[in-house]
Design a protein around this motif. Structure first.
Motif, PDB file in Angstrom:
ATOM      1  N   GLY A  85       0.810  -1.217   0.000  1.00  0.00           N
ATOM      2  CA  GLY A  85       0.000   0.000   0.000  1.00  0.00           C
ATOM      3  C   GLY A  85       0.842   1.265   0.000  1.00  0.00           C
ATOM      4  N   PHE A  86       1.821   1.344   0.910  1.00  0.00           N
ATOM      5  CA  PHE A  86       2.667   2.539   0.967  1.00  0.00           C
ATOM      6  C   PHE A  86       3.596   2.616  -0.243  1.00  0.00           C
ATOM      7  CE2 PHE A  86       1.735   2.400   5.635  1.00  0.00           C
ATOM      8  CZ  PHE A  86       1.174   3.664   5.718  1.00  0.00           C
ATOM      9  N   GLY A  87       4.062   1.459  -0.721  1.00  0.00           N
ATOM     10  CA  GLY A  87       4.933   1.441  -1.893  1.00  0.00           C
ATOM     11  C   GLY A  87       4.243   2.031  -3.118  1.00  0.00           C
ATOM     12  N   ILE A  88       3.018   1.604  -3.370  1.00  0.00           N
ATOM     13  CA  ILE A  88       2.276   2.138  -4.517  1.00  0.00           C
ATOM     14  C   ILE A  88       1.905   3.604  -4.290  1.00  0.00           C
ATOM     15  CG2 ILE A  88       0.101   1.945  -5.803  1.00  0.00           C
ATOM     16  CD1 ILE A  88       0.276  -1.041  -5.519  1.00  0.00           C
ATOM     17  N   THR A 123      -3.892  -0.328  -8.853  1.00  0.00           N
ATOM     18  CA  THR A 123      -4.771  -0.726  -7.745  1.00  0.00           C
ATOM     19  C   THR A 123      -5.342  -2.129  -7.973  1.00  0.00           C
ATOM     20  OG1 THR A 123      -6.706   0.337  -8.786  1.00  0.00           O
ATOM     21  CG2 THR A 123      -5.402   1.669  -7.254  1.00  0.00           C
ATOM     22  N   LEU A 124      -5.632  -2.472  -9.226  1.00  0.00           N
ATOM     23  CA  LEU A 124      -6.140  -3.810  -9.519  1.00  0.00           C
ATOM     24  C   LEU A 124      -5.064  -4.861  -9.263  1.00  0.00           C
ATOM     25  CD1 LEU A 124      -8.524  -5.468 -10.618  1.00  0.00           C
ATOM     26  CD2 LEU A 124      -7.571  -5.160 -12.913  1.00  0.00           C
ATOM     27  N   VAL A 125      -3.835  -4.577  -9.701  1.00  0.00           N
ATOM     28  CA  VAL A 125      -2.716  -5.488  -9.447  1.00  0.00           C
ATOM     29  C   VAL A 125      -2.482  -5.619  -7.940  1.00  0.00           C
ATOM     30  CG1 VAL A 125      -0.223  -5.817  -9.738  1.00  0.00           C
ATOM     31  CG2 VAL A 125      -1.623  -5.036 -11.662  1.00  0.00           C
ATOM     32  N   ALA A 126      -2.616  -4.502  -7.224  1.00  0.00           N
ATOM     33  CA  ALA A 126      -2.405  -4.513  -5.770  1.00  0.00           C
ATOM     34  C   ALA A 126      -3.407  -5.425  -5.072  1.00  0.00           C
ATOM     35  CB  ALA A 126      -2.507  -3.097  -5.217  1.00  0.00           C
ATOM     36  N   ALA A 127      -4.670  -5.386  -5.512  1.00  0.00           N
ATOM     37  CA  ALA A 127      -5.708  -6.202  -4.863  1.00  0.00           C
ATOM     38  C   ALA A 127      -5.387  -7.686  -4.970  1.00  0.00           C
ATOM     39  CB  ALA A 127      -7.067  -5.889  -5.487  1.00  0.00           C
ATOM     40  N   TYR A 128      -5.151  -8.160  -6.186  1.00  0.00           N
ATOM     41  CA  TYR A 128      -4.876  -9.587  -6.379  1.00  0.00           C
ATOM     42  C   TYR A 128      -3.454  -9.961  -5.944  1.00  0.00           C
ATOM     43  CZ  TYR A 128      -9.234 -10.391  -8.891  1.00  0.00           C
ATOM     44  OH  TYR A 128     -10.564 -10.520  -9.211  1.00  0.00           O
TER      45      TYR A 128
END
Length: 514
Positions: A207-210, A227-232
């Protein structure tokens, strides 16, 4: 060739499910009597009817629920969960999510073992499957009904974080039921700490990295894709590291929604990403609720009517004990001020859904009572969705909680319209009138806008007289706007290269004193 045929068959099934789901949703908004039923519950009903006719759309596996459906729904919920609201109610949310789950596991397990011939180890396994309120079911229902922000935060916070406890309990109890592991308090606490710790740690890192990465550029479609890549990605990585994918995804969503979207995204990008996730949540919800109903096995339900009835009673009883007991404790220790009305809704609105089903379906086939567990869990899930879900709106109306939310929504709409008309009036006052525009027409438009502004001001004042709490709500909205302006300004300086690092919020501590 066989592989291509399989792909085509799966694509056809997906299109069939999607067509049925969207048809039901469309009907729920065009047929008058269907509008009274939340579309998610209507999808469950249609799914049950399809199952009754033995029409099976897609096999609802635990992998499909946990790895495909849950991550985007959890991320979207975390993205929209205000950290300030969650922090205010973190104590009761933690009590409900941790102690409440333990009460449910032990209570449901004890009642099933006491009043049926199901062994205690298997009964506790049913309790673990039914212990966690399902974020998918709860969040979609509460948002559609327009429940107040405080009540939604309490329910969402509990639903999003109690899965970690339930999954740890389920994993331990599976081993006990199979006889492959002995119970140890120390190892259980250690496993739970690792499970949650890895989830929070990995979710925070991503989260903080993105958040800091998106500060360096302004590319809306790339930021939306991240955000989509982050979720999965968070779910997969965290699960592979032995942590809670659910808690990891929620943590990432909360950080990006409350921090990353402020420091790394301009207002237009933030709106674009929010609308994107609103669509994703609607899309996935439209599928998952239909498949829950379609997965029902009526033969299994009939064979387990007695234990299912006992399980339903146990779920309601243990939920009541944990909500009213822990809610009162939180009021006494942390001055949470959760009213009896709110506690009543939290009790009755504790729906079970896809998480419970996924846990039940993941019971190993070598356990002889596996089908009984699945039958009981499905029966309880259907009861909570169709009985509790369909009556939650009436309960909210009878308690007067929907009326309060309606006034708040009307108040915000009036303020937004007033703000828009003030901008229009400012344009008419400050801009040079084009020579081809008639002066009389220009003044007439000016008078019309000013008249509407006066009406809106009277409406806002009237609403504040009806509900004095709206003044505090208006003050909070102003504070949020000020904090957003401060964060947007810092982000602009970073993106332009004038600042090399994000400045810590200055206004937050100042505004907390007012």
């Amino acid at each position: 060739m066989a592989h291509e045929t399989l792909i085509q068959a799966n694509l056809e099934k997906f299109l069939l499910v999607l067509s049925v789901s969207l048809s039901v949703v469309t009907l729920s908004r065009t047929v008058s009597f269907m509008r009274q039923i939340p579309y998610t519950l209507l999808l469950v009903i249609v799914g049950v009817l399809l199952a009754f006719e033995d029409v099976r759309l897609v096999n609802l596996s635990p992998e499909l629920i946990l790895e495909i459906f849950l991550p985007p729904l959890l991320f979207e919920a975390g993205w929209n969960l205000h950290w300030k609201d969650l922090k205010r109610d973190l104590f009761p949310v933690t009590l409900f999510a941790v102690v409440g789950v333990l009460v449910s596991v032990l209570g449901i397990g004890w009642m099933l073992a006491q009043f049926t011939d199901i062994p205690l180890a298997v009964s506790l396994l049913v309790g673990a499957s039914l212990a966690a309120t399902d974020p998918v079911s709860v969040i979609s229902l509460f948002r559609e009904l327009g429940v107040s922000r405080r009540l939604t935060t309490l329910m969402e916070g509990e639903s999003l974080f109690n899965d970690g406890v339930a999954v740890v309990a389920f994993g331990l109890l599976v081993s006990l039921a199979l006889g492959t592991e002995e119970f140890s308090v120390r190892s259980t606490i250690a496993d739970f700490a690792v499970f949650v710790g890895v989830g929070v740690g990995m979710g925070s890192a991503i989260g903080f990295g993105i958040s800091y990465l998106t500060q360096r550029f302004d590319l809306p479609l790339v930021e939306q894709s991240l955000t989509l890549v982050a979720a999965y990605g968070t779910y997969v990585i965290t699960e592979n590291l032995g942590g809670s994918g659910v808690i990891g995804v929620v943590t990432t969503g909360v950080i990006l929604g409350n921090f990353g979207s402020r420091i790394g995204m301009n207002p237009r990008t933030r709106l674009l990403v929010s609308e994107f996730w609103e669509f994703i949540a609607f899309f996935v919800n439209s599928i998952v609720f239909l498949l829950i109903g379609d997965r029902v096995q009526f033969e299994s339900l009939q064979e387990n009517l007695v234990p299912m009835g006992i399980a339903i009673a146990a779920v309601l009883l243990t939920r009541g004990i944990s909500i009213f007991g822990l809610g009162s404790l939180s009021n006494a220790l942390a001055n949470s001020r959760i009213s009896v009305k709110e506690l009543t809704v939290l009790w009755w609105g504790g729906l079970r859904g896809s998480v419970s089903i996924a846990l039940a379906l993941s019971v190993p086939a070598m356990l002889s009572q596996r089908e009984d567990i699945i039958g009981i869990v499905f029966g309880v899930v259907l009861f909570t969705l169709l009985v509790q879900g369909l009556t939650t709106k009436s309960l909210l109306q009878n308690l007067g909680l929907l009326d309060e939310q309606s006034r708040r929504e009307e108040f915000v709409e009036a303020m937004a319209r007033r703000s828009a008309l003030e901008r229009v009036l400012n344009y008419l006052e400050t801009s040079d009138r084009p020579s081809e525009i008639d002066e009389e027409f220009y003044q007439y438009q000016f008078a019309l806008v000013r008249g509407e502004l006066h009406k809106l001001q009277h409406q806002i004042e009237g609403l504040q007289k009806e509900d004095p709490d709206l003044q505090d709500y208006a003050n909070e909205l102003v504070k949020e706007k000020l904090l957003a302006i401060e964060a947007d300004t810092y982000a602009e300086f970073v993106r332009s290269g004038q600042l090399n690092k994000e400045l810590a919020p200055f206004l937050q501590e100042v505004l907390q004193k007012t």
